[in-house]
Write an enzyme that holds these catalytic residues in place. Structure first.
Site, PDB file in Angstrom:
ATOM      1  N   GLY A  10       0.828  -1.219   0.000  1.00  0.00           N
ATOM      2  CA  GLY A  10       0.000   0.000   0.000  1.00  0.00           C
ATOM      3  C   GLY A  10       0.858   1.263   0.000  1.00  0.00           C
ATOM      4  O   GLY A  10       1.819   1.358   0.752  1.00  0.00           O
ATOM      5  N   ARG A  71       1.164  -5.143  -5.183  1.00  0.00           N
ATOM      6  CA  ARG A  71       1.231  -6.293  -4.270  1.00  0.00           C
ATOM      7  C   ARG A  71       1.484  -7.480  -5.196  1.00  0.00           C
ATOM      8  O   ARG A  71       0.595  -7.865  -5.946  1.00  0.00           O
ATOM      9  CB  ARG A  71      -0.085  -6.476  -3.522  1.00  0.00           C
ATOM     10  CG  ARG A  71      -0.509  -5.252  -2.698  1.00  0.00           C
ATOM     11  CD  ARG A  71      -1.701  -5.598  -1.834  1.00  0.00           C
ATOM     12  NE  ARG A  71      -2.406  -4.413  -1.378  1.00  0.00           N
ATOM     13  CZ  ARG A  71      -2.051  -3.654  -0.346  1.00  0.00           C
ATOM     14  NH1 ARG A  71      -0.961  -3.955   0.336  1.00  0.00           N
ATOM     15  NH2 ARG A  71      -2.766  -2.598   0.003  1.00  0.00           N
ATOM     16  N   ASP A 102       4.671  -4.882   6.241  1.00  0.00           N
ATOM     17  CA  ASP A 102       5.213  -6.169   6.703  1.00  0.00           C
ATOM     18  C   ASP A 102       5.264  -7.238   5.608  1.00  0.00           C
ATOM     19  O   ASP A 102       6.195  -8.034   5.565  1.00  0.00           O
ATOM     20  CB  ASP A 102       4.520  -6.666   7.975  1.00  0.00           C
ATOM     21  CG  ASP A 102       3.013  -6.621   7.868  1.00  0.00           C
ATOM     22  OD1 ASP A 102       2.498  -6.282   6.782  1.00  0.00           O
ATOM     23  OD2 ASP A 102       2.346  -6.942   8.863  1.00  0.00           O
ATOM     24  N   THR A 125       3.484   2.525   5.963  1.00  0.00           N
ATOM     25  CA  THR A 125       2.085   2.103   5.802  1.00  0.00           C
ATOM     26  C   THR A 125       1.195   2.989   6.668  1.00  0.00           C
ATOM     27  O   THR A 125       1.569   3.315   7.806  1.00  0.00           O
ATOM     28  CB  THR A 125       1.859   0.631   6.196  1.00  0.00           C
ATOM     29  OG1 THR A 125       0.441   0.400   6.341  1.00  0.00           O
ATOM     30  CG2 THR A 125       2.515   0.235   7.506  1.00  0.00           C
ATOM     31  N   ASP A 127      -1.297   1.992   8.068  1.00  0.00           N
ATOM     32  CA  ASP A 127      -1.853   1.159   9.148  1.00  0.00           C
ATOM     33  C   ASP A 127      -1.042   1.260  10.445  1.00  0.00           C
ATOM     34  O   ASP A 127      -1.549   0.931  11.520  1.00  0.00           O
ATOM     35  CB  ASP A 127      -1.904  -0.317   8.714  1.00  0.00           C
ATOM     36  CG  ASP A 127      -2.738  -0.526   7.465  1.00  0.00           C
ATOM     37  OD1 ASP A 127      -3.512   0.375   7.120  1.00  0.00           O
ATOM     38  OD2 ASP A 127      -2.605  -1.587   6.840  1.00  0.00           O
ATOM     39  N   ASP A 129       1.311  -0.639  11.530  1.00  0.00           N
ATOM     40  CA  ASP A 129       1.181  -1.954  12.180  1.00  0.00           C
ATOM     41  C   ASP A 129       2.404  -2.843  11.991  1.00  0.00           C
ATOM     42  O   ASP A 129       2.278  -4.062  11.905  1.00  0.00           O
ATOM     43  CB  ASP A 129      -0.064  -2.669  11.636  1.00  0.00           C
ATOM     44  CG  ASP A 129       0.059  -2.966  10.150  1.00  0.00           C
ATOM     45  OD1 ASP A 129       0.952  -2.408   9.492  1.00  0.00           O
ATOM     46  OD2 ASP A 129      -0.729  -3.786   9.637  1.00  0.00           O
ATOM     47  N   ARG A 171      -6.536  -2.398   8.120  1.00  0.00           N
ATOM     48  CA  ARG A 171      -6.520  -3.872   8.029  1.00  0.00           C
ATOM     49  C   ARG A 171      -6.907  -4.467   9.381  1.00  0.00           C
ATOM     50  O   ARG A 171      -7.941  -4.108   9.905  1.00  0.00           O
ATOM     51  CB  ARG A 171      -5.138  -4.350   7.571  1.00  0.00           C
ATOM     52  CG  ARG A 171      -5.198  -5.539   6.655  1.00  0.00           C
ATOM     53  CD  ARG A 171      -3.814  -5.923   6.184  1.00  0.00           C
ATOM     54  NE  ARG A 171      -3.371  -5.136   5.063  1.00  0.00           N
ATOM     55  CZ  ARG A 171      -3.707  -5.385   3.792  1.00  0.00           C
ATOM     56  NH1 ARG A 171      -4.493  -6.389   3.507  1.00  0.00           N
ATOM     57  NH2 ARG A 171      -3.264  -4.638   2.820  1.00  0.00           N
TER      58      ARG A 171
HETATM   59  O1  F6P Z   1      -2.290  -1.544   4.156  1.00  0.00           O
HETATM   60  C1  F6P Z   1      -2.850  -0.342   3.749  1.00  0.00           C
HETATM   61  C2  F6P Z   1      -4.303  -0.520   3.410  1.00  0.00           C
HETATM   62  O2  F6P Z   1      -4.787   0.741   2.978  1.00  0.00           O
HETATM   63  C3  F6P Z   1      -5.182  -1.111   4.494  1.00  0.00           C
HETATM   64  O3  F6P Z   1      -5.536  -0.165   5.479  1.00  0.00           O
HETATM   65  C4  F6P Z   1      -6.334  -1.636   3.707  1.00  0.00           C
HETATM   66  O4  F6P Z   1      -6.994  -2.682   4.377  1.00  0.00           O
HETATM   67  C5  F6P Z   1      -5.678  -2.119   2.446  1.00  0.00           C
HETATM   68  O5  F6P Z   1      -4.441  -1.425   2.331  1.00  0.00           O
HETATM   69  C6  F6P Z   1      -6.462  -1.907   1.189  1.00  0.00           C
HETATM   70  O6  F6P Z   1      -5.806  -2.533   0.166  1.00  0.00           O
HETATM   71  P1  F6P Z   1      -6.059  -2.194  -1.372  1.00  0.00           P
HETATM   72  O7  F6P Z   1      -5.557  -0.801  -1.612  1.00  0.00           O
HETATM   73  O8  F6P Z   1      -5.274  -3.221  -2.093  1.00  0.00           O
HETATM   74  O9  F6P Z   1      -7.519  -2.279  -1.582  1.00  0.00           O
END
Ligand code: F6P
Length: 320
Positions: A10, A71, A102, A125, A127, A129, A171
């Site tokens: 992300g 990703r 992570d 991130t 998050d 986390d 998340r």
């Molecule tokens: O890890 C960052 C994040 O924005 C999370 O808070 C969220 O759950 C996820 O990525 C969303 O992923 P994507 O952008 O692939 O939909």
């Protein structure tokens, strides 16, 4: 040999200032700075180019990442990691700065085991986390984006005698929801890390409504997976009209705050200096107890991030 930077997972605000600092610092050291586009996917597909000052001008204030991110599922397979390694070798790149979360660090740990490519990870991130660090690049901007949204929602909530259930990202981690609830003076905070009691929360809200409360803000983290349930509870048990706002990807955007820019500058500069002075680096730079330190990738990948207990206690009045 040369040094490269990439983003993975992300995106988060602060990546662009980190990329800018990377290029400028490498050039100060007379090193060739390479940019890897599209994250681990781009590493496999050889989307790598040499950077100049010009590539990183006019980006310090921009959210997201000019390098883009991904990703990558392919990177889990050895044959694609080997292609990625060969791409680096062809360009003479033997050191990487990786801005990611992570998942990205687990991938880099594996890459190091396979091919011994030196790297420094910069925890990035929204998050917040990542195990081993108190702060991840981009969380301050995300919190400020959320703060602005909550302030705006409060305007309409209070004009209409309504409750709002506001879902934040994160998340499985409730950090964004927790800090936002505390700093926005919310009535309810629901996150995976804390038990909550709807019965006692309901009684408290009803008594406050009897005594003049005209609106309520409930912050729910996506990881709790109860956003709609909370809205239903407010309407049916508390007796206030409720609306749901899912903040979603707005939280990933926005110009990096001063704090995130400064941290990006410090992280990135230290990452470059470390890679140029240590030819066995496979570490992550963390900010722990207000100090920067380098910790091994094995350590980072060995634990699960937990929110500080002291911070959790600040939500006491919002869970029961
Ligand atoms: O890890 C960052 C994040 O924005 C999370 O808070 C969220 O759950 C996820 O990525 C969303 O992923 P994507 O952008 O692939 O939909």
């Amino acid at each position: 040999m040369a040094i490269a930077i990439m983003c993975s997972g992300g995106d988060s605000a602060g990546m662009n200032p980190a990329i800018k600092t990377f290029v400028e610092r490498a050039l100060v050291h007379d090193e060739k700075p390479y940019l890897i586009y599209d994250g681990l996917e781009g590493l496999i597909d050889n989307k790598i180019s040499l950077a100049s000052y010009q590539d990183v001008s006019n980006i310090v204030h921009r959210g997201g990442t000019i390098l883009r991110s991904s990703r990558s599922k392919r990177f889990f397979e050895y044959k694609y990691r080997k292609i990625a390694y060969e791409n680096l070798q062809t360009l003479g790149i033997d050191k990487l700065v990786v801005l990611g979360g992570d998942g990205s660090f687990r991938a880099m740990g594996q890459f190091y085991e396979d091919f011994r490519v030196n790297f420094v990870g910069v925890p990035s991130t929204i998050d917040n986390d990542i195990f081993g660090t108190d702060y991840c690049l981009g969380v301050d901007t995300a919190l400020n984006v959320i703060r602005v949204s909550i302030d705006q929602i409060r305007d309409t909530a209070s004009s209409f005698r309504r409750a709002f259930v506001i879902e934040t990202m994160g998340r499985d981690c409730g950090y964004l929801a927790l800090v936002s609830s505390v700093t926005s003076g919310a009535e309810v905070c629901i996150i995976p890390e804390l038990k909550y009691d709807l019965k006692s929360l309901g009684n408290r809200l009803k008594s406050q409504i009897e005594n003049g409360r005209i609106y309520a803000l409930c912050i729910v983290s996506e990881g709790a997976k109860v956003t709609d349930k909370v809205a239903k509870w407010i309407e049916e048990d508390v007796g206030m009209q409720a609306r749901v706002t899912i903040l979603g990807h707005t939280q990933r955007g926005g110009n990096p705050t001063v704090y995130d820019r400064l941290m990006a500058f410090k992280f990135s500069r230290m990452a470059v200096d470390k890679l140029l002075s240590d030819d066995k680096s496979h570490e992550v730079i963390v900010f722990k107890d207000s100090k920067f330190e380098f910790v091994s990738i094995e350590y980072i990948n060995s634990g699960k991030y937990q929110i500080e207990p002291e911070l959790l206690t600040l939500a006491d009045r919002m869970v029961q």
